[in-house]
Design a protein around this motif. Structure first.
Motif, PDB file in Angstrom:
ATOM      1  N   LYS A  28       0.841  -1.213   0.000  1.00  0.00           N
ATOM      2  CA  LYS A  28       0.000   0.000   0.000  1.00  0.00           C
ATOM      3  C   LYS A  28       0.871   1.256   0.000  1.00  0.00           C
ATOM      4  CE  LYS A  28      -3.624   2.278   2.734  1.00  0.00           C
ATOM      5  NZ  LYS A  28      -3.857   3.226   1.656  1.00  0.00           N
ATOM      6  N   LEU A  30       3.876   1.322  -1.353  1.00  0.00           N
ATOM      7  CA  LEU A  30       4.910   1.000  -2.350  1.00  0.00           C
ATOM      8  C   LEU A  30       6.192   0.523  -1.651  1.00  0.00           C
ATOM      9  CD1 LEU A  30       4.392   3.952  -4.884  1.00  0.00           C
ATOM     10  CD2 LEU A  30       3.375   1.679  -4.932  1.00  0.00           C
ATOM     11  N   ARG A  64       2.859  -3.211  -6.759  1.00  0.00           N
ATOM     12  CA  ARG A  64       3.328  -2.498  -7.956  1.00  0.00           C
ATOM     13  C   ARG A  64       4.593  -1.671  -7.721  1.00  0.00           C
ATOM     14  NH1 ARG A  64       2.424   2.917  -8.770  1.00  0.00           N
ATOM     15  NH2 ARG A  64       1.006   3.960  -7.336  1.00  0.00           N
ATOM     16  N   ALA A  68       9.699   2.598  -2.037  1.00  0.00           N
ATOM     17  CA  ALA A  68       9.554   4.061  -2.180  1.00  0.00           C
ATOM     18  C   ALA A  68      10.364   4.831  -1.150  1.00  0.00           C
ATOM     19  CB  ALA A  68       8.083   4.444  -2.108  1.00  0.00           C
ATOM     20  N   GLY A  69      11.434   4.201  -0.610  1.00  0.00           N
ATOM     21  CA  GLY A  69      12.288   4.907   0.350  1.00  0.00           C
ATOM     22  C   GLY A  69      11.613   5.003   1.709  1.00  0.00           C
ATOM     23  N   GLN A  70      11.968   6.034   2.443  1.00  0.00           N
ATOM     24  CA  GLN A  70      11.402   6.202   3.789  1.00  0.00           C
ATOM     25  C   GLN A  70       9.885   6.409   3.720  1.00  0.00           C
ATOM     26  OE1 GLN A  70      12.506   6.052   6.961  1.00  0.00           O
ATOM     27  NE2 GLN A  70      10.441   6.611   7.613  1.00  0.00           N
ATOM     28  N   ASP A  71       9.164   5.779   4.650  1.00  0.00           N
ATOM     29  CA  ASP A  71       7.723   6.022   4.765  1.00  0.00           C
ATOM     30  C   ASP A  71       7.527   7.428   5.321  1.00  0.00           C
ATOM     31  OD1 ASP A  71       5.064   6.249   5.671  1.00  0.00           O
ATOM     32  OD2 ASP A  71       4.889   4.062   5.775  1.00  0.00           O
ATOM     33  N   LEU A  72       7.004   8.310   4.491  1.00  0.00           N
ATOM     34  CA  LEU A  72       6.918   9.714   4.877  1.00  0.00           C
ATOM     35  C   LEU A  72       5.799   9.956   5.884  1.00  0.00           C
ATOM     36  CD1 LEU A  72       7.650  11.343   1.405  1.00  0.00           C
ATOM     37  CD2 LEU A  72       9.224  10.942   3.294  1.00  0.00           C
ATOM     38  N   LEU A  84      17.464  13.980  11.567  1.00  0.00           N
ATOM     39  CA  LEU A  84      17.341  12.933  10.536  1.00  0.00           C
ATOM     40  C   LEU A  84      18.605  12.095  10.370  1.00  0.00           C
ATOM     41  CD1 LEU A  84      15.274  14.248   7.505  1.00  0.00           C
ATOM     42  CD2 LEU A  84      14.587  12.772   9.370  1.00  0.00           C
ATOM     43  N   PRO A  87      17.843   8.252  12.063  1.00  0.00           N
ATOM     44  CA  PRO A  87      17.429   7.061  11.302  1.00  0.00           C
ATOM     45  C   PRO A  87      18.456   6.638  10.252  1.00  0.00           C
ATOM     46  CG  PRO A  87      16.085   8.982  10.713  1.00  0.00           C
ATOM     47  CD  PRO A  87      16.876   9.350  11.937  1.00  0.00           C
ATOM     48  N   ALA A 117      15.634   6.048  -0.825  1.00  0.00           N
ATOM     49  CA  ALA A 117      16.492   4.977  -0.311  1.00  0.00           C
ATOM     50  C   ALA A 117      16.258   3.658  -1.045  1.00  0.00           C
ATOM     51  CB  ALA A 117      16.247   4.789   1.179  1.00  0.00           C
ATOM     52  N   ASP A 148      20.656   9.847   0.239  1.00  0.00           N
ATOM     53  CA  ASP A 148      21.348   9.040   1.257  1.00  0.00           C
ATOM     54  C   ASP A 148      21.363   7.592   0.816  1.00  0.00           C
ATOM     55  OD1 ASP A 148      18.821   7.896   1.937  1.00  0.00           O
ATOM     56  OD2 ASP A 148      18.418   9.494   3.358  1.00  0.00           O
TER      57      ASP A 148
HETATM   58  O1  T3D Z   1      13.216  10.397   7.078  1.00  0.00           O
HETATM   59  C1  T3D Z   1      14.209   9.705   7.194  1.00  0.00           C
HETATM   60  O2  T3D Z   1      14.243   8.716   7.934  1.00  0.00           O
HETATM   61  C2  T3D Z   1      15.408  10.048   6.363  1.00  0.00           C
HETATM   62  C3  T3D Z   1      15.591   8.995   5.311  1.00  0.00           C
HETATM   63  C4  T3D Z   1      15.277   9.258   4.060  1.00  0.00           C
HETATM   64  C5  T3D Z   1      15.410   8.231   3.010  1.00  0.00           C
HETATM   65  C6  T3D Z   1      14.451   8.419   1.873  1.00  0.00           C
HETATM   66  O3  T3D Z   1      14.124   7.477   1.231  1.00  0.00           O
HETATM   67  S1  T3D Z   1      13.855   9.998   1.560  1.00  0.00           S
HETATM   68  C7  T3D Z   1      12.773   9.708   0.166  1.00  0.00           C
HETATM   69  C8  T3D Z   1      11.415   9.265   0.623  1.00  0.00           C
HETATM   70  N1  T3D Z   1      10.597   8.821  -0.494  1.00  0.00           N
HETATM   71  C9  T3D Z   1       9.961   9.658  -1.290  1.00  0.00           C
HETATM   72  O4  T3D Z   1      10.038  10.869  -1.162  1.00  0.00           O
HETATM   73  C10 T3D Z   1       9.084   9.056  -2.347  1.00  0.00           C
HETATM   74  C11 T3D Z   1       7.643   9.507  -2.175  1.00  0.00           C
HETATM   75  N2  T3D Z   1       6.792   8.863  -3.157  1.00  0.00           N
HETATM   76  C12 T3D Z   1       6.730   9.319  -4.418  1.00  0.00           C
HETATM   77  O5  T3D Z   1       7.374  10.253  -4.827  1.00  0.00           O
HETATM   78  C13 T3D Z   1       5.776   8.602  -5.308  1.00  0.00           C
HETATM   79  O6  T3D Z   1       4.825   7.923  -4.512  1.00  0.00           O
HETATM   80  C14 T3D Z   1       6.479   7.565  -6.230  1.00  0.00           C
HETATM   81  C15 T3D Z   1       7.313   8.310  -7.295  1.00  0.00           C
HETATM   82  C16 T3D Z   1       7.360   6.605  -5.445  1.00  0.00           C
HETATM   83  C17 T3D Z   1       5.380   6.730  -6.965  1.00  0.00           C
HETATM   84  O7  T3D Z   1       4.456   7.572  -7.555  1.00  0.00           O
HETATM   85  P1  T3D Z   1       3.063   6.965  -8.082  1.00  0.00           P
HETATM   86  O8  T3D Z   1       2.342   8.084  -8.739  1.00  0.00           O
HETATM   87  O9  T3D Z   1       3.337   5.733  -8.865  1.00  0.00           O
HETATM   88  O10 T3D Z   1       2.306   6.471  -6.758  1.00  0.00           O
HETATM   89  P2  T3D Z   1       1.558   7.378  -5.645  1.00  0.00           P
HETATM   90  O11 T3D Z   1       0.130   7.525  -5.980  1.00  0.00           O
HETATM   91  O12 T3D Z   1       2.352   8.604  -5.358  1.00  0.00           O
HETATM   92  O13 T3D Z   1       1.722   6.425  -4.352  1.00  0.00           O
HETATM   93  C18 T3D Z   1       0.892   5.291  -4.189  1.00  0.00           C
HETATM   94  C19 T3D Z   1       0.626   5.135  -2.711  1.00  0.00           C
HETATM   95  O14 T3D Z   1       1.875   4.885  -2.053  1.00  0.00           O
HETATM   96  C20 T3D Z   1       0.061   6.412  -2.098  1.00  0.00           C
HETATM   97  O15 T3D Z   1      -0.813   6.035  -1.065  1.00  0.00           O
HETATM   98  P3  T3D Z   1      -2.425   6.132  -1.266  1.00  0.00           P
HETATM   99  O16 T3D Z   1      -2.731   7.540  -1.621  1.00  0.00           O
HETATM  100  O17 T3D Z   1      -2.733   5.180  -2.386  1.00  0.00           O
HETATM  101  O18 T3D Z   1      -2.977   5.705   0.071  1.00  0.00           O
HETATM  102  C21 T3D Z   1       1.278   7.057  -1.509  1.00  0.00           C
HETATM  103  O19 T3D Z   1       0.986   7.919  -0.442  1.00  0.00           O
HETATM  104  C22 T3D Z   1       2.058   5.849  -1.032  1.00  0.00           C
HETATM  105  N3  T3D Z   1       3.488   6.154  -0.921  1.00  0.00           N
HETATM  106  C23 T3D Z   1       4.363   6.283  -1.923  1.00  0.00           C
HETATM  107  N4  T3D Z   1       5.563   6.580  -1.441  1.00  0.00           N
HETATM  108  C24 T3D Z   1       5.437   6.639  -0.092  1.00  0.00           C
HETATM  109  C25 T3D Z   1       4.097   6.368   0.238  1.00  0.00           C
HETATM  110  N5  T3D Z   1       3.662   6.367   1.491  1.00  0.00           N
HETATM  111  C26 T3D Z   1       4.566   6.664   2.455  1.00  0.00           C
HETATM  112  N6  T3D Z   1       5.859   6.938   2.203  1.00  0.00           N
HETATM  113  C27 T3D Z   1       6.328   6.940   0.951  1.00  0.00           C
HETATM  114  N7  T3D Z   1       7.640   7.169   0.716  1.00  0.00           N
END
Ligand code: T3D
Length: 268
Positions: A28, A30, A64, A68-72, A84, A87, A117, A148
């Motif tokens: 859910k 990703l 699918r 998607a890296g860290q759960d935001l 930060l 973590p 990540a 990172d």
């Molecule tokens: O904080 C620390 O601990 C520091 C560490 C940091 C390390 C990192 O990884 S920072 C980077 C964090 N990740 C992101 O910023 C990615 C965020 N997600 C996106 O940009 C997009 O979702 C994607 C490009 C990955 C995919 O886009 P798309 O259009 O295919 O899917 P979507 O509709 O955006 O996402 C689908 C669902 O997954 C959606 O939930 P919903 O609305 O269906 O209930 C979305 O909220 C959820 N989701 C996707 N990425 C994340 C996430 N939920 C929580 N955290 C996520 N990273």
């Protein structure tokens, strides 16, 4: 509408004949990382490291997404702000270092989008296979963070500094084809074929020579920073070790006897 089992374990871990499959299992989100998923992944890696029957490991994602890296939603800074680097040093750095140190072949099977990540998790693997409809979203800049999980280290080596910086500063989302052209990915497959091809490759590595394979991974890791002189010494030392292995004896015997080498005999 897709329904998700909220009680599902964050990681699925399966040991097959000769290899293990780790599936990130938060579809859910990703397969974004939360603390539970980090701990479950650590436990899975402990098994991979300690079980000699696990000779290779596949890492993939459920649903699918790949990861998607860290759960935001877990770290929502509008509710609470904290350091930060915590973590990163507690979870992400140890994960990347541990995978880098693991000399059993690691195959990332990028079944869908990889972001933040999640890209580091893929790139620390020895071989990256990807679905031809996957995407590689740099993501960090979009939420005002820095890359990172080793992503700067991997990208600068794969692309050179200018391309790597441009990719990150523009928050580019690479298509799977672009990721392959840039060297992030070894092979692309139709999504319907990806798992089968990945399993076949993982089996091939698991049933291959172990000492030579592990030393080959270690040799390439050291080549990243060694001078040619240093690397020639590493190659000589590793060849010494490989030359004493039973696998080498079997490989040469099989060649001379014009048969297929059998490096993996468990239960056969
Ligand atoms: O904080 C620390 O601990 C520091 C560490 C940091 C390390 C990192 O990884 S920072 C980077 C964090 N990740 C992101 O910023 C990615 C965020 N997600 C996106 O940009 C997009 O979702 C994607 C490009 C990955 C995919 O886009 P798309 O259009 O295919 O899917 P979507 O509709 O955006 O996402 C689908 C669902 O997954 C959606 O939930 P919903 O609305 O269906 O209930 C979305 O909220 C959820 N989701 C996707 N990425 C994340 C996430 N939920 C929580 N955290 C996520 N990273």
């Amino acid at each position: 509408m897709t329904t998700f089992n909220t009680n599902a374990p964050p990681i699925l871990f399966e040991v097959r004949r000769g290899y293990a499959v780790i599936t990130l299992n938060r579809p859910k989100q990703l397969n974004a990382f939360n603390t539970e998923m980090h701990y479950a992944l650590q436990n899975a890696l402990t098994k991979v490291e300690s079980d000699d029957d696990i000779r290779a490991v596949m890492i993939t994602g459920a649903g699918r997404g790949f990861c998607a890296g860290q759960d935001l939603s877990d770290v929502n800074p509008t509710k609470r702000q904290y350091d930060l680097s915590e973590p990163i040093t507690a979870f992400y750095n140890p994960l990347i270092k541990r995978l880098q140190a693991l000399k059993k072949p690691k195959i990332a099977v990028v079944n869908g989008v990889a972001a933040g990540a999640g890209i580091g998790l893929a790139l620390v693997c020895d071989i990256v296979l990807s679905a031809n409809n996957a995407k590689f979203a740099m993501a960090f800049g979009k939420i005002a963070l820095v890359p990172d999980s080793g992503v700067t280290w991997f990208l600068v080596r794969l692309l050179g500094p200018n391309k790597a910086k441009a990719l990150m500063l523009t928050n580019t989302v690479l298509t799977a084809e672009e990721a392959e052209q840039y060297g992030l990915v070894w092979r692309l497959y139709d999504p319907m074929l990806l798992t089968k091809r990945a399993e076949a490759l993982t089996r091939q590595l698991a049933y291959g020579p172990q000492v030579g394979t592990r030393l080959t991974i270690a040799a390439f890791d050291q080549a990243e920073t060694n001078t040619l002189d240093e690397q020639l010494d590493v190659e000589a030392e590793f060849q010494r070790q490989a030359g004493y292995s039973d696998d080498y004896k079997e490989g040469v015997a099989a060649f001379l006897e014009k048969r297929l080498a059998e490096f993996y005999k468990k239960n056969s």
